[in-house]
Design a protein around this motif. Sequence first.
Motif, PDB file in Angstrom:
ATOM      1  N   ALA A 123      60.414  11.102  64.724  1.00  7.45           N
ATOM      2  CA  ALA A 123      60.721  11.689  63.449  1.00  7.45           C
ATOM      3  C   ALA A 123      62.381  12.331  63.763  1.00  7.45           C
ATOM      4  CB  ALA A 123      59.663  12.719  62.881  1.00  7.45           C
ATOM      5  N   LEU A 124      62.493  12.885  65.097  1.00  6.20           N
ATOM      6  CA  LEU A 124      63.512  13.486  65.454  1.00  6.20           C
ATOM      7  C   LEU A 124      64.786  12.343  65.453  1.00  6.20           C
ATOM      8  CD1 LEU A 124      64.852  16.127  66.423  1.00  6.20           C
ATOM      9  CD2 LEU A 124      64.358  15.670  68.733  1.00  6.20           C
ATOM     10  N   ALA A 125      64.204  11.489  66.224  1.00  2.36           N
ATOM     11  CA  ALA A 125      65.416  10.139  66.479  1.00  2.36           C
ATOM     12  C   ALA A 125      65.735   9.859  65.048  1.00  2.36           C
ATOM     13  CB  ALA A 125      64.807   9.299  67.139  1.00  2.36           C
ATOM     14  N   ARG A 126      64.963   9.711  64.266  1.00  4.90           N
ATOM     15  CA  ARG A 126      65.271   9.147  62.721  1.00  4.90           C
ATOM     16  C   ARG A 126      66.118   9.990  61.970  1.00  4.90           C
ATOM     17  NH1 ARG A 126      59.064   6.770  61.378  1.00  4.90           N
ATOM     18  NH2 ARG A 126      59.553   4.588  61.984  1.00  4.90           N
ATOM     19  N   GLU A 127      65.965  11.323  62.299  1.00  8.11           N
ATOM     20  CA  GLU A 127      66.835  12.331  61.702  1.00  8.11           C
ATOM     21  C   GLU A 127      68.430  12.343  62.410  1.00  8.11           C
ATOM     22  OE1 GLU A 127      65.358  16.303  61.845  1.00  8.11           O
ATOM     23  OE2 GLU A 127      63.621  15.864  60.632  1.00  8.11           O
ATOM     24  N   MET A 128      68.310  11.964  63.602  1.00  8.02           N
ATOM     25  CA  MET A 128      69.551  12.041  64.225  1.00  8.02           C
ATOM     26  C   MET A 128      70.420  10.586  64.359  1.00  8.02           C
ATOM     27  SD  MET A 128      68.207  13.959  67.840  1.00  8.02           S
ATOM     28  CE  MET A 128      69.990  13.744  68.604  1.00  8.02           C
ATOM     29  N   HIS A 129      69.561   9.591  64.056  1.00  5.26           N
ATOM     30  CA  HIS A 129      70.262   8.253  64.204  1.00  5.26           C
ATOM     31  C   HIS A 129      69.536   7.472  62.882  1.00  5.26           C
ATOM     32  CE1 HIS A 129      71.300   9.399  67.866  1.00  5.26           C
ATOM     33  NE2 HIS A 129      69.815   9.574  68.454  1.00  5.26           N
ATOM     34  N   PRO A 130      69.843   7.931  61.664  1.00  4.75           N
ATOM     35  CA  PRO A 130      69.210   7.133  60.349  1.00  4.75           C
ATOM     36  C   PRO A 130      69.659   5.804  60.571  1.00  4.75           C
ATOM     37  CG  PRO A 130      70.914   8.581  59.700  1.00  4.75           C
ATOM     38  CD  PRO A 130      70.538   9.035  61.157  1.00  4.75           C
ATOM     39  N   ASP A 137      62.183   1.997  73.571  1.00  3.19           N
ATOM     40  CA  ASP A 137      63.167   1.229  74.415  1.00  3.19           C
ATOM     41  C   ASP A 137      64.532   1.192  73.870  1.00  3.19           C
ATOM     42  OD1 ASP A 137      61.395   0.298  75.923  1.00  3.19           O
ATOM     43  OD2 ASP A 137      60.900  -1.503  74.929  1.00  3.19           O
ATOM     44  N   ALA A 138      64.884   1.289  72.391  1.00  2.00           N
ATOM     45  CA  ALA A 138      66.095   1.432  71.772  1.00  2.00           C
ATOM     46  C   ALA A 138      66.792   2.871  72.120  1.00  2.00           C
ATOM     47  CB  ALA A 138      66.068   1.421  70.446  1.00  2.00           C
ATOM     48  N   LEU A 139      66.014   4.064  72.103  1.00  2.00           N
ATOM     49  CA  LEU A 139      66.637   5.415  72.584  1.00  2.00           C
ATOM     50  C   LEU A 139      66.964   5.264  74.175  1.00  2.00           C
ATOM     51  CD1 LEU A 139      64.023   7.658  70.904  1.00  2.00           C
ATOM     52  CD2 LEU A 139      66.597   7.215  70.418  1.00  2.00           C
ATOM     53  N   CYS A 140      66.107   4.419  74.894  1.00  2.00           N
ATOM     54  CA  CYS A 140      66.703   4.430  76.460  1.00  2.00           C
ATOM     55  C   CYS A 140      67.945   3.797  76.549  1.00  2.00           C
ATOM     56  CB  CYS A 140      65.493   3.650  77.076  1.00  2.00           C
ATOM     57  SG  CYS A 140      64.041   4.427  77.483  1.00  2.00           S
ATOM     58  N   ARG A 141      68.139   2.709  75.767  1.00  2.00           N
ATOM     59  CA  ARG A 141      69.544   2.008  75.727  1.00  2.00           C
ATOM     60  C   ARG A 141      70.451   2.998  75.255  1.00  2.00           C
ATOM     61  NH1 ARG A 141      66.137  -2.026  73.943  1.00  2.00           N
ATOM     62  NH2 ARG A 141      66.670  -1.748  71.732  1.00  2.00           N
ATOM     63  N   ARG A 142      70.258   3.725  74.145  1.00  2.00           N
ATOM     64  CA  ARG A 142      71.332   4.606  73.434  1.00  2.00           C
ATOM     65  C   ARG A 142      71.661   5.630  74.461  1.00  2.00           C
ATOM     66  NH1 ARG A 142      68.795   5.906  68.406  1.00  2.00           N
ATOM     67  NH2 ARG A 142      69.448   3.707  68.015  1.00  2.00           N
ATOM     68  N   TYR A 143      70.562   6.098  74.894  1.00  2.00           N
ATOM     69  CA  TYR A 143      70.929   7.448  75.973  1.00  2.00           C
ATOM     70  C   TYR A 143      71.131   7.238  77.438  1.00  2.00           C
ATOM     71  CZ  TYR A 143      70.191  10.502  71.957  1.00  2.00           C
ATOM     72  OH  TYR A 143      70.057  10.921  70.656  1.00  2.00           O
ATOM     73  N   LEU A 162      59.878   9.044  78.227  1.00  3.73           N
ATOM     74  CA  LEU A 162      60.151   9.772  77.057  1.00  3.73           C
ATOM     75  C   LEU A 162      60.717  11.315  77.347  1.00  3.73           C
ATOM     76  CD1 LEU A 162      60.043  10.336  73.986  1.00  3.73           C
ATOM     77  CD2 LEU A 162      57.680  10.904  74.193  1.00  3.73           C
ATOM     78  N   ALA A 163      60.153  11.802  78.552  1.00  6.10           N
ATOM     79  CA  ALA A 163      60.734  13.073  78.837  1.00  6.10           C
ATOM     80  C   ALA A 163      62.222  13.068  79.261  1.00  6.10           C
ATOM     81  CB  ALA A 163      60.181  13.557  80.252  1.00  6.10           C
ATOM     82  N   GLU A 164      62.814  12.243  79.648  1.00 12.17           N
ATOM     83  CA  GLU A 164      64.115  12.092  80.153  1.00 12.17           C
ATOM     84  C   GLU A 164      64.922  11.773  78.769  1.00 12.17           C
ATOM     85  OE1 GLU A 164      66.996  10.098  83.328  1.00 12.17           O
ATOM     86  OE2 GLU A 164      64.890   9.701  83.495  1.00 12.17           O
ATOM     87  N   VAL A 165      64.416  10.829  77.807  1.00 10.44           N
ATOM     88  CA  VAL A 165      64.989  10.695  76.464  1.00 10.44           C
ATOM     89  C   VAL A 165      65.172  11.934  75.710  1.00 10.44           C
ATOM     90  CG1 VAL A 165      64.476   9.459  74.379  1.00 10.44           C
ATOM     91  CG2 VAL A 165      64.572   8.180  76.644  1.00 10.44           C
ATOM     92  N   TYR A 166      64.013  12.702  75.563  1.00 10.36           N
ATOM     93  CA  TYR A 166      63.940  13.819  75.016  1.00 10.36           C
ATOM     94  C   TYR A 166      64.905  15.122  75.269  1.00 10.36           C
ATOM     95  CZ  TYR A 166      62.325  18.454  73.339  1.00 10.36           C
ATOM     96  OH  TYR A 166      62.091  19.900  72.799  1.00 10.36           O
TER      97      TYR A 166
END
Length: 241
Positions: A123-130, A137-143, A162-166
Amino acid sequence: MRQIVLDTETTGLEPADGHRVIELGCFELSHRRPTGRTFHEYLNPERPVDAEAVEVHGLDDAFLADKPRFAEVAQAFFEFIAGAELIIHNAPFDVGFLNHELSLLGEAWGRIEDHCGVTDTLALAREMHPGQRNSLDALCRRYGVDNGGRTLHGALLDAEILAEVYLAMTGGQAALFLGDEAGAGEGPARRGIRRLAAERPRLRVVQPDAEAQARHAAWLERLDEAAGGRCVWRALEAEGE
C-alpha cells in the motif's frame, strides 16, 4: 522503535478454502537497524500443498511432513513479535492467513492486530509510485536492492530483502546492514556499508592558526550584524561554555 519484517509461505491462496501457513520468516529491526535476531519455522500444514504453490516456494508435502504444527510454535512466535510494528508486503494476505491460524487455536489468541501494529509496504509503494509495478522484485529493481539469490520465494529471505527495500523507501537508506555487526553474514541483507580497517592510516587533523581564527571571528561578527543579534553559531558556543 522495534519493527519485525514478516513474510509467510502457504499451501495456497485462500484460508477460507482451508489453506494453511507452511513457513514463517521474521527479521527484527530496532531504530531502523538490524539486530541480528530472526524467527524462522517451517510448518506441517496437515493438508496437501497445492502444486501451483510448490512451484512458487518449492515446499512440498514430503519436506513438511516432519515439521512442527503451527500450534507448537505459536507461543514462541508471539513472544518474538509482541509489541512490535509488523512490516509486511501485501499485509492483508499474510495477516489473513495468520488470523486464520489463530482462529484454529481458539478465541483466547485474538487477532494479529491485537498484538502488533501492521504496516503494508505494498500500500505504501502504491502511494509513492502510482501506476507502476510494486511487487517486491519490482521494488528491488527500483531501489537497487540485490535479490539475486531469490530463485524461489522463501519467507525469511523475502523478509530480509523487504527490510532493505522498506528502509530505502522510507528513509533513502538502501544499505544499512553493516558487515561485522550483529547478524552479519551472507545474504542480500548483509551487504552495504563497510567498516574501515583498524590498521588504516590515522586521519590528519589540521588545527587553525591565529590568522584563520581571526578570519573566523570576523565572519561571526558579520553574521551577528546580519542576524540583528547573536548568530546560531555563537549561541551554541555559549551553551557549551
